[in-house]
Scaffold this motif. Structure first.
Motif, PDB file in Angstrom:
ATOM      1  N   THR A 243      -5.667   4.126  13.057  1.00  0.00           N
ATOM      2  CA  THR A 243      -4.884   3.087  13.729  1.00  0.00           C
ATOM      3  C   THR A 243      -4.187   3.625  14.979  1.00  0.00           C
ATOM      4  O   THR A 243      -3.727   2.848  15.818  1.00  0.00           O
ATOM      5  CB  THR A 243      -3.836   2.485  12.772  1.00  0.00           C
ATOM      6  N   GLY A 263      -8.073   0.321   8.313  1.00  0.00           N
ATOM      7  CA  GLY A 263      -6.698   0.060   7.900  1.00  0.00           C
ATOM      8  C   GLY A 263      -6.207  -1.327   8.236  1.00  0.00           C
ATOM      9  O   GLY A 263      -5.043  -1.657   7.971  1.00  0.00           O
ATOM     10  N   GLY A 272       0.213  -1.623   3.757  1.00  0.00           N
ATOM     11  CA  GLY A 272      -0.519  -1.742   5.010  1.00  0.00           C
ATOM     12  C   GLY A 272      -0.050  -2.877   5.887  1.00  0.00           C
ATOM     13  O   GLY A 272      -0.620  -3.105   6.963  1.00  0.00           O
TER      14      GLY A 272
END
Length: 290
Positions: A243, A263, A272
């Motif tokens: 990310t 993710g 998350g």
């Protein structure tokens, strides 16, 4: 005081995505024939690995080779990386030719059965073993997580042969059955059987994170090019911080399976989340950029 029934109801609610906007969608692995999946799982249960020959064509291998060879730079920084081995990290941010390897249905079918939903991509690398490289230290990939064995695997990996893997050019070596060893601190010894993963270009070996393995020595006069993708349970920290390393415009162009594995998902009930919301909202809003 709330009743036990109310408590059970609330706990049951936490098993679903609280945003209730992004339902779980079957991965590309759902397209694989169930009999094929069963045979693959049986091989993994028995040996800890399975070899799939000729999953991608010679033309696909050529395209991958042409794209990644210019990215190869210096060799490894230590014996584990390989002093005569070149690696490319952050592959998704440098080329998209490896995407099909990351989310290949045969791979996803195994991950769907071995791990909880929303498992993650942990690492994606190009590995080029040059002539003269020595054998890599045998290891098991999920040994980086401090959870004692014996236990189920916490991750799995694929190694794709872009060049043919041979006994002489650094084919990966595995210790069949080592994923089932009960002794917490057992390591491979001289009496344990070690096999080379010999396979033609375009093939793939899939193995669980508890299997002992390592890169082989390259006694040939040619390089041995491969791509490896590693995966882990949704509740673990991946090796690569995707990310951070993969810009959102790149993630937007990826398949839904790869987005999820980077993710952009919520592991129920809310692991998350971003600002209390599902992270896919960041990809849906084109005005939001890195």
């Amino acid at each position: 005081m709330k009743s036990d029934v109310d408590l059970v109801t609330k706990l049951a609610d936490l098993k679903t995505d609280l945003a209730q906007r992004y339902p779980v969608v079957p991965s590309g692995g759902a397209t694989v024939d169930p009999e094929t999946v069963a045979a693959d799982l049986a091989a993994i249960e028995r040996d800890g690995y399975v070899i799939w020959e000729n999953l991608i064509s010679d033309e696909e291998c050529r395209k991958i080779r042409d794209a990644v060879i210019p990215l190869l730079g210096h060799t490894g920084r230590n014996g584990f990386e390989g002093h005569s081995t070149q690696r490319v990290y952050s592959v998704l941010n440098k080329t998209r030719v490896c995407d099909r390897l990351v989310d290949h249905p045969r791979v996803l079918a195994m991950l769907d059965h071995l791990f909880l939903p929303n498992y993650l991509l942990s690492q994606l690398q190009v590995i080029n073993i040059n002539p003269g490289e020595s054998s890599q230290l045998l290891h098991h990939d999920d040994g980086l997580y401090p959870v004692p064995r014996p236990r189920p695997p916490l991750g799995a990996a694929t190694i794709w042969a872009i060049d043919a893997f041979t006994e002489d050019n650094g084919a990966t070596v595995v210790v069949p059955g080592s994923h089932r060893w009960e002794e917490p601190k057992r390591k491979p010894g001289p009496n344990d059987r070690v096999e080379s993963v010999v396979m033609p270009a375009g093939s793939c070996v899939f193995f669980v994170g508890t299997l002992w393995h390592g890169g082989g020595a390259n006694h040939s006069a040619c390089d041995r090019l491969a791509v490896t993708a590693q995966y882990c349970e949704a509740w673990l920290r991946p090796q690569e911080a995707f990310t951070l390393s993969v810009p959102r415009d790149v993630a937007r162009a990826a398949s839904p399976d790869i987005q999820r594995m980077l993710g952009y998902n919520v592991h129920p009930p809310f692991v998350g989340a971003v600002d209390g919301l599902h992270p896919l909202r960041l990809l849906e809003d084109d005005s939001v950029s890195d």
